[in-house]
Design an enzyme around this catalytic site. Structure first.
Site, PDB file in Angstrom:
ATOM      1  CD  GLU A 112      -3.019  -1.017   2.199  1.00 56.89           C
ATOM      2  OE1 GLU A 112      -4.151  -0.570   1.955  1.00 56.89           O
ATOM      3  OE2 GLU A 112      -2.679  -1.416   3.337  1.00 56.89           O
ATOM      4  CD  GLU A 132      -3.671  -6.360   3.468  1.00 58.84           C
ATOM      5  OE1 GLU A 132      -2.967  -5.359   3.685  1.00 58.84           O
ATOM      6  OE2 GLU A 132      -3.716  -6.925   2.353  1.00 58.84           O
TER       7      GLU A 132
END
Length: 215
Positions: A112, A132
């Site tokens: 990210e 995730e």
């Protein structure tokens, strides 16, 4: 220090410095990153920044799960309350170009962070992924928004829903990376690119980035 920053000829080099933990982010690193992001915005001697990780195994593997406790606050409190949210990207972003030099794994919050940068290059041993879903979580630092805008919906959904990691060359094909180089050439390549940008008119460079982001 969990984050090192040096400045030379208007180019700041930021190193995530927890190689023993794959440069994962604990509370101390996050607090230090908030100070670094503030310096990038306010230090007029910085024209370009490079972000990389210490060692040759990982750029960043996101939050240090051994030191990360579930938050007591609700999602709304974390997002809009007075306390800083538990993300490396709190306060990130400025008009100055930021180059990400990915050495090894860029996973979860590490990917990210890479997606939030303006230009990404990587060593040929890099592996990238938003994993995730495999641990019952979701990317919470802009990955859900930035990845589809970077690679398109189909590739983004494939990566997000499977939690798969991809090679540097696959990331190059998708447009996440602009260059893949041998490991030993990564920082020289990043520095050459930063130098070429820093040699341009700094206000014009900042104006270009601002207009691209706002557009």
């Amino acid at each position: 220090m969990p984050v090192d920053i040096t400045l030379s000829d208007h180019v700041a080099t930021i190193v995530l410095n927890r190689p023993e933990a794959m440069n994962s982010a604990d509370l101390e690193m996050r607090e230090e990153l908030y100070r670094v992001w503030d310096r990038l915005r306010t230090d007029e001697d910085i024209h370009v920044a490079i972000i990389t990780g210490a060692g040759d195994k990982a750029f960043c593997t996101g939050s240090d799960l051994k030191k990360t406790m579930p938050p007591k606050e609700s999602f709304a409190e974390l997002s809009f309350g007075r306390n800083r949210p538990g993300t490396m990207l709190y306060g990130f972003g400025c008009d100055k170009p930021i180059i990400c030099a990915i050495n090894g794994y860029a996973v979860g919050g590490g990917m990210e962070l890479a997606l939030a940068c303006d230009i990404c290059i990587a060593s040929d041993n890099a592996r990238l992924g938003l994993t995730e879903a495999r641990i019952g979580s979701i990317p919470g630092s802009g990955g859900l928004q930035r990845l589809p805008r970077t690679v398109g919906k189909s590739d983004a959904m494939r990566l997000l829903l499977t939690g798969d990691m991809i090679t540097a060359h696959e990331a190059l094909r998708m447009g996440i990376l602009s260059e893949v180089v041998p490991r030993e050439e990564l920082m020289p390549a990043a520095q050459r690119l930063a130098r070429r940008i820093a040699d341009n008119a700094p206000l014009a460079v900042r104006a270009i980035k601002r207009q691209v982001v706002q557009g």
